[in-house]
Design a protein around this motif. Structure first.
Motif, short mmCIF file in Angstrom:
data_model
loop_
_atom_site.label_atom_id
_atom_site.label_comp_id
_atom_site.label_asym_id
_atom_site.label_seq_id
_atom_site.Cartn_x
_atom_site.Cartn_y
_atom_site.Cartn_z
N GLU A 99 -5.97 3.34 -5.98
CA GLU A 99 -6.88 2.13 -5.90
C GLU A 99 -6.05 0.97 -5.59
N ASP A 110 -6.44 -0.05 12.06
CA ASP A 110 -6.17 1.10 11.51
C ASP A 110 -5.17 1.77 11.74
N ARG A 144 -4.32 -1.99 1.47
CA ARG A 144 -4.54 -1.60 2.91
C ARG A 144 -5.65 -2.41 3.26
N SER A 145 -6.56 -2.87 2.37
CA SER A 145 -7.71 -3.59 2.89
C SER A 145 -7.44 -4.96 3.42
N SER A 152 0.61 -1.23 -0.02
CA SER A 152 0.00 -0.04 -0.01
C SER A 152 0.98 1.13 0.00
N HIS A 159 -4.87 -12.74 -2.81
CA HIS A 159 -6.03 -12.01 -2.16
C HIS A 159 -6.97 -11.67 -2.94
N ARG A 170 -5.93 -4.81 6.60
CA ARG A 170 -6.85 -4.60 7.79
C ARG A 170 -7.53 -6.15 7.75
N ARG A 171 -7.95 -6.75 6.96
CA ARG A 171 -8.49 -8.24 6.84
C ARG A 171 -7.33 -8.95 7.90
N GLU A 204 -9.05 -9.19 -2.64
CA GLU A 204 -8.82 -7.53 -2.76
C GLU A 204 -8.07 -7.08 -3.93
N THR A 205 -6.88 -7.83 -4.09
CA THR A 205 -5.80 -7.40 -5.03
C THR A 205 -5.82 -8.31 -6.35
N ALA A 213 -5.10 1.25 -1.89
CA ALA A 213 -6.47 1.09 -0.93
C ALA A 213 -6.70 -0.56 -0.89
N ALA A 214 -6.52 -1.24 -2.04
CA ALA A 214 -6.64 -2.67 -2.17
C ALA A 214 -5.91 -3.35 -1.01
#
Length: 118
Positions: free
Chosen positions: A48, A64, A54-55, A24, A111, A58-59, A113-114, A51-52
């Motif tokens: 973008e 945060d 970073r998600s 990220s 993953h 987080r998961r 998200e990515t 952010a992906a």
């Protein structure tokens, strides 16, 4: 640049935020450098991608605050790496860029998200 090198080392693999938060920071730093570089054009897909990743961090259990602190520490180092590689032709910066790019691409494939990032 030493802190950046340490993060991209094998020791960083023990950090629960690595490599998701590192990737990220990588993409945010890339986007920051693209805004001021005569060699790159800013691209919304860079933020973008950040952010992906970073998600994913987080998961994977990062808070945060932990994630944002890590990114805030690494982001300016990424800009310096880009400057050294793209503008300065620095070999060490190029090698770090290539290593991080490979790490992030390999990690992204695993993953949801990515996975579809380009």
């Amino acid at each position: 640049m030493t802190a950046l090198i340490g993060v991209a080392s094998g020791a960083a693999a023990k950090d629960p935020l690595y490599p998701a938060a590192q990737c990220s920071a990588f993409w945010l730093g890339y986007a920051d450098y693209a805004k001021v570089s005569a060699y790159l054009d800013p691209d919304p897909s860079d933020t973008e991608a950040a952010a992906a990743f970073r998600s994913v961090a987080r998961r994977q259990g990062g808070t945060d605050a932990e994630i944002d602190d890590f990114i805030a520490e690494q982001r300016p180092l990424m800009v310096l790496m880009m400057e050294g590689y793209i503008y300065g032709g620095d070999r060490q910066s190029r090698e770090m860029f290539e290593r991080l790019t490979g790490i992030c691409q390999d990690f992204a494939k695993r993953h949801p998200e990515t996975r579809d990032l380009k």
